[in-house]
Design an enzyme around this catalytic site. Structure first.
Site, PDB file in Angstrom:
ATOM      1  CB  ALA A  26      41.726   2.155  39.679  1.00 31.07           C
ATOM      2  N   GLY A  27      42.946   1.317  37.051  1.00 32.90           N
ATOM      3  CA  GLY A  27      44.197   0.795  36.504  1.00 32.90           C
ATOM      4  C   GLY A  27      44.090  -0.495  35.697  1.00 32.90           C
ATOM      5  CG  ASP A  83      39.855  -4.492  52.495  1.00 31.11           C
ATOM      6  OD1 ASP A  83      40.825  -5.146  52.070  1.00 31.11           O
ATOM      7  OD2 ASP A  83      39.973  -3.423  53.125  1.00 31.11           O
ATOM      8  CB  SER A 132      55.849  -6.045  40.570  1.00 35.40           C
ATOM      9  OG  SER A 132      56.630  -4.893  40.321  1.00 35.40           O
ATOM     10  N   GLY A 161      40.119  -5.898  42.112  1.00 35.51           N
ATOM     11  CA  GLY A 161      40.675  -4.557  41.875  1.00 35.51           C
ATOM     12  C   GLY A 161      40.347  -4.046  40.492  1.00 35.51           C
ATOM     13  CB  VAL A 220      51.687   0.096  34.588  1.00 34.12           C
ATOM     14  CG1 VAL A 220      50.478   0.204  33.671  1.00 34.12           C
ATOM     15  CG2 VAL A 220      52.411  -1.233  34.392  1.00 34.12           C
ATOM     16  NE  ARG A 248      40.314  -0.972  49.061  1.00 32.39           N
ATOM     17  CZ  ARG A 248      41.449  -0.329  49.302  1.00 32.39           C
ATOM     18  NH1 ARG A 248      41.896  -0.250  50.542  1.00 32.39           N
ATOM     19  NH2 ARG A 248      42.133   0.246  48.335  1.00 32.39           N
ATOM     20  N   PRO A 307      54.756  -6.648  35.584  1.00 32.49           N
ATOM     21  CG  PRO A 307      52.664  -5.652  35.461  1.00 32.49           C
ATOM     22  CD  PRO A 307      53.469  -6.620  36.289  1.00 32.49           C
ATOM     23  CE1 TYR A 364      53.829  -3.288  45.197  1.00 33.95           C
ATOM     24  CE2 TYR A 364      55.831  -2.905  43.916  1.00 33.95           C
ATOM     25  CZ  TYR A 364      54.476  -3.219  43.977  1.00 33.95           C
ATOM     26  OH  TYR A 364      53.779  -3.482  42.817  1.00 33.95           O
TER      27      TYR A 364
HETATM   28  P1  NDP Z   1      45.645   1.061  40.809  1.00 25.87           P
HETATM   29  O1  NDP Z   1      45.900   1.785  42.084  1.00 25.87           O
HETATM   30  O2  NDP Z   1      45.304   1.855  39.604  1.00 25.87           O
HETATM   31  O3  NDP Z   1      44.516  -0.060  41.029  1.00 25.87           O
HETATM   32  C1  NDP Z   1      44.562  -0.899  42.131  1.00 25.87           C
HETATM   33  C2  NDP Z   1      43.259  -1.686  42.257  1.00 25.87           C
HETATM   34  O4  NDP Z   1      43.385  -2.572  43.390  1.00 25.87           O
HETATM   35  C3  NDP Z   1      42.063  -0.803  42.508  1.00 25.87           C
HETATM   36  O5  NDP Z   1      40.971  -1.278  41.761  1.00 25.87           O
HETATM   37  C4  NDP Z   1      41.794  -0.982  43.994  1.00 25.87           C
HETATM   38  O6  NDP Z   1      40.403  -0.882  44.241  1.00 25.87           O
HETATM   39  C5  NDP Z   1      42.254  -2.418  44.221  1.00 25.87           C
HETATM   40  N1  NDP Z   1      42.597  -2.662  45.621  1.00 25.87           N
HETATM   41  C6  NDP Z   1      43.638  -2.143  46.323  1.00 25.87           C
HETATM   42  N2  NDP Z   1      43.589  -2.553  47.598  1.00 25.87           N
HETATM   43  C7  NDP Z   1      42.494  -3.347  47.709  1.00 25.87           C
HETATM   44  C8  NDP Z   1      41.899  -4.072  48.778  1.00 25.87           C
HETATM   45  N3  NDP Z   1      42.419  -4.055  50.020  1.00 25.87           N
HETATM   46  N4  NDP Z   1      40.779  -4.789  48.542  1.00 25.87           N
HETATM   47  C9  NDP Z   1      40.230  -4.805  47.297  1.00 25.87           C
HETATM   48  N5  NDP Z   1      40.749  -4.153  46.249  1.00 25.87           N
HETATM   49  C10 NDP Z   1      41.861  -3.425  46.462  1.00 25.87           C
HETATM   50  O7  NDP Z   1      46.982   0.220  40.552  1.00 25.87           O
HETATM   51  P2  NDP Z   1      47.427  -0.768  39.362  1.00 25.87           P
HETATM   52  O8  NDP Z   1      46.306  -1.046  38.462  1.00 25.87           O
HETATM   53  O9  NDP Z   1      48.677  -0.228  38.795  1.00 25.87           O
HETATM   54  O10 NDP Z   1      47.808  -2.051  40.222  1.00 25.87           O
HETATM   55  C11 NDP Z   1      47.234  -3.323  40.007  1.00 25.87           C
HETATM   56  C12 NDP Z   1      48.265  -4.376  40.368  1.00 25.87           C
HETATM   57  O11 NDP Z   1      49.398  -4.245  39.511  1.00 25.87           O
HETATM   58  C13 NDP Z   1      48.809  -4.289  41.796  1.00 25.87           C
HETATM   59  O12 NDP Z   1      48.948  -5.596  42.305  1.00 25.87           O
HETATM   60  C14 NDP Z   1      50.190  -3.658  41.603  1.00 25.87           C
HETATM   61  O13 NDP Z   1      51.096  -4.000  42.626  1.00 25.87           O
HETATM   62  C15 NDP Z   1      50.579  -4.278  40.275  1.00 25.87           C
HETATM   63  N6  NDP Z   1      51.641  -3.586  39.535  1.00 25.87           N
HETATM   64  C16 NDP Z   1      51.493  -2.277  39.187  1.00 25.87           C
HETATM   65  C17 NDP Z   1      52.511  -1.643  38.478  1.00 25.87           C
HETATM   66  C18 NDP Z   1      52.457  -0.217  38.134  1.00 25.87           C
HETATM   67  O14 NDP Z   1      53.530   0.362  37.829  1.00 25.87           O
HETATM   68  N7  NDP Z   1      51.285   0.430  38.104  1.00 25.87           N
HETATM   69  C19 NDP Z   1      53.702  -2.395  38.064  1.00 25.87           C
HETATM   70  C20 NDP Z   1      53.741  -3.759  38.504  1.00 25.87           C
HETATM   71  C21 NDP Z   1      52.735  -4.330  39.198  1.00 25.87           C
HETATM   72  P3  NDP Z   1      39.723  -0.129  45.494  1.00 25.87           P
HETATM   73  O15 NDP Z   1      40.663   0.976  45.902  1.00 25.87           O
HETATM   74  O16 NDP Z   1      38.408   0.339  44.961  1.00 25.87           O
HETATM   75  O17 NDP Z   1      39.592  -1.191  46.509  1.00 25.87           O
HETATM   76  C1  8X3 Z   2      55.344  -1.527  40.349  1.00 28.53           C
HETATM   77  C2  8X3 Z   2      56.597  -1.326  39.576  1.00 28.53           C
HETATM   78  O1  8X3 Z   2      59.003  -0.521  39.750  1.00 28.53           O
HETATM   79  O2  8X3 Z   2      57.265   0.862  40.749  1.00 28.53           O
HETATM   80  O3  8X3 Z   2      55.255  -2.817  40.810  1.00 28.53           O
HETATM   81  O4  8X3 Z   2      57.921  -1.184  41.788  1.00 28.53           O
HETATM   82  S1  8X3 Z   2      57.743  -0.496  40.518  1.00 28.53           S
END
Ligand code: NDP
Ligand code: 8X3
Length: 250
Positions: free
Chosen positions: A10-11, A58, A138, A7, A184, A32, A181, A151
């Site tokens: 992004a992010g 994926d 999380s 992943g 975020v 993906r 986290p 979730y």
């Molecule tokens: P983003 O949506 O910004 O990034 C998510 C990443 O995961 C993307 O690169 C996406 O790539 C990839 N991804 C999602 N589904 C798939 C899949 N089926 N196969 C391969 N890659 C996949 O979110 P975040 O960066 O915020 O999230 C990253 C992690 O952090 C997650 O596990 C999320 O649950 C966790 N998290 C996030 C928080 C928040 O508040 N943002 C807080 C706590 C935890 P692509 O779509 O190109 O496949």
């Molecule tokens: C993401 C943080 O609080 O939106 O894992 O579930 S929260």
């Protein structure tokens, strides 16, 4: 040194790739969205003069996971760090109104995807005699909140798996860490609210959330502790957030 990040399009995954690249690590990055992955890889190689291997698959598809990892050239198999980061939330509704397809996608990605990745890469690390698996959980895997049900359940599963794999991999010199986290601001809420950007912005209204770079720095710190140190578990939140349900909004 090789860091494998799921992943990274992004992010948190993307910010973490950028930080490791800046520090001279070679990277295996996945996602993906192929075009984004290719663009990002090009940027990392030209800016930081590191080697990058892109794997476009994926994490929900075990065959794709296995064939992508089996395709890794031998010199790329000395993986120092696996960051199990790919994940998502979909929707937020009471259990009796939940959308089954959303539940399946979250379970398949956050739990089964993380398992497929770990099942495929842990044996390579065992053969190498070293490694570090960092799982992104999380705050939602520590405490539940209203309408978070499935979730939260997936992230509670990550918490359990993190503790469990730490035990199983201990004899093999493989470190295991969970980073949990709070809020975020990434594409996370846009995905959760299925493209509704306004609703996504509202999630952070009146609060200064964490940014992906805050988590990247934490991951980098965890991964660069001395050989005799392991960080088992970290909860990291915005200064304005106390726990999964209480935050001060101005
Ligand atoms: P983003 O949506 O910004 O990034 C998510 C990443 O995961 C993307 O690169 C996406 O790539 C990839 N991804 C999602 N589904 C798939 C899949 N089926 N196969 C391969 N890659 C996949 O979110 P975040 O960066 O915020 O999230 C990253 C992690 O952090 C997650 O596990 C999320 O649950 C966790 N998290 C996030 C928080 C928040 O508040 N943002 C807080 C706590 C935890 P692509 O779509 O190109 O496949
Ligand atoms: C993401 C943080 O609080 O939106 O894992 O579930 S929260």
């Amino acid at each position: 040194m090789i860091v494998f990040i799921t992943g990274a399009t992004a992010g948190i995954g993307q910010a973490t790739a950028e930080l490791f690249a800046k520090n001279g690590y070679d990277l295996i990055i996945t996602g993906r969205r192929k075009e984004r992955l290719d663009e990002f890889s090009k940027h990392l190689k030209s800016t930081y003069k590191i080697d990058v291997l892109n794997l476009n698959f994926d994490v929900r598809n075990v065959k794709e996971v296995e064939s992508a990892i089996n395709s890794i050239p031998t010199e790329w198999k000395k993986i120092n760090v696996l960051l199990n980061n790919a994940g998502l939330a979909l929707g937020i509704s009471p259990i009796q109104e939940g959308i089954i397809d959303d539940w399946e996608r979250m379970i398949d990605t956050n739990v089964k995807g993380l398992l497929y990745m770990t099942r495929t890469i842990a044996p390579i690390m065992i053969q190498n005699g070293f490694g570090h698996i960092i799982n992104i959980g999380s705050i939602a895997g520590k405490e539940v909140y209203a309408n978070g049900n499935v979730y939260c359940a997936t992230k509670f599963a990550v918490d359990a798996l993190n503790k469990s794999m730490r035990i199983d991999l201990l004899p093999h010199n493989i470190k295991v860490t969970a980073i949990n986290p709070g809020m975020v601001e990434t594409e996370f809420s846009i995905v959760r609210f299925k493209g509704d950007v306004e609703r996504a912005k509202n999630a952070y209204k009146g609060i200064q959330p964490l940014v992906a770079e805050d988590i990247a720095e934490t991951i980098y710190w965890v991964a660069t502790r001395p050989a005799h140190v392991n960080i088992n578990d970290i909860v990291i939140v915005a200064a304005a957030q106390a726990n999964a349900t209480i935050a001060i909004r101005k």
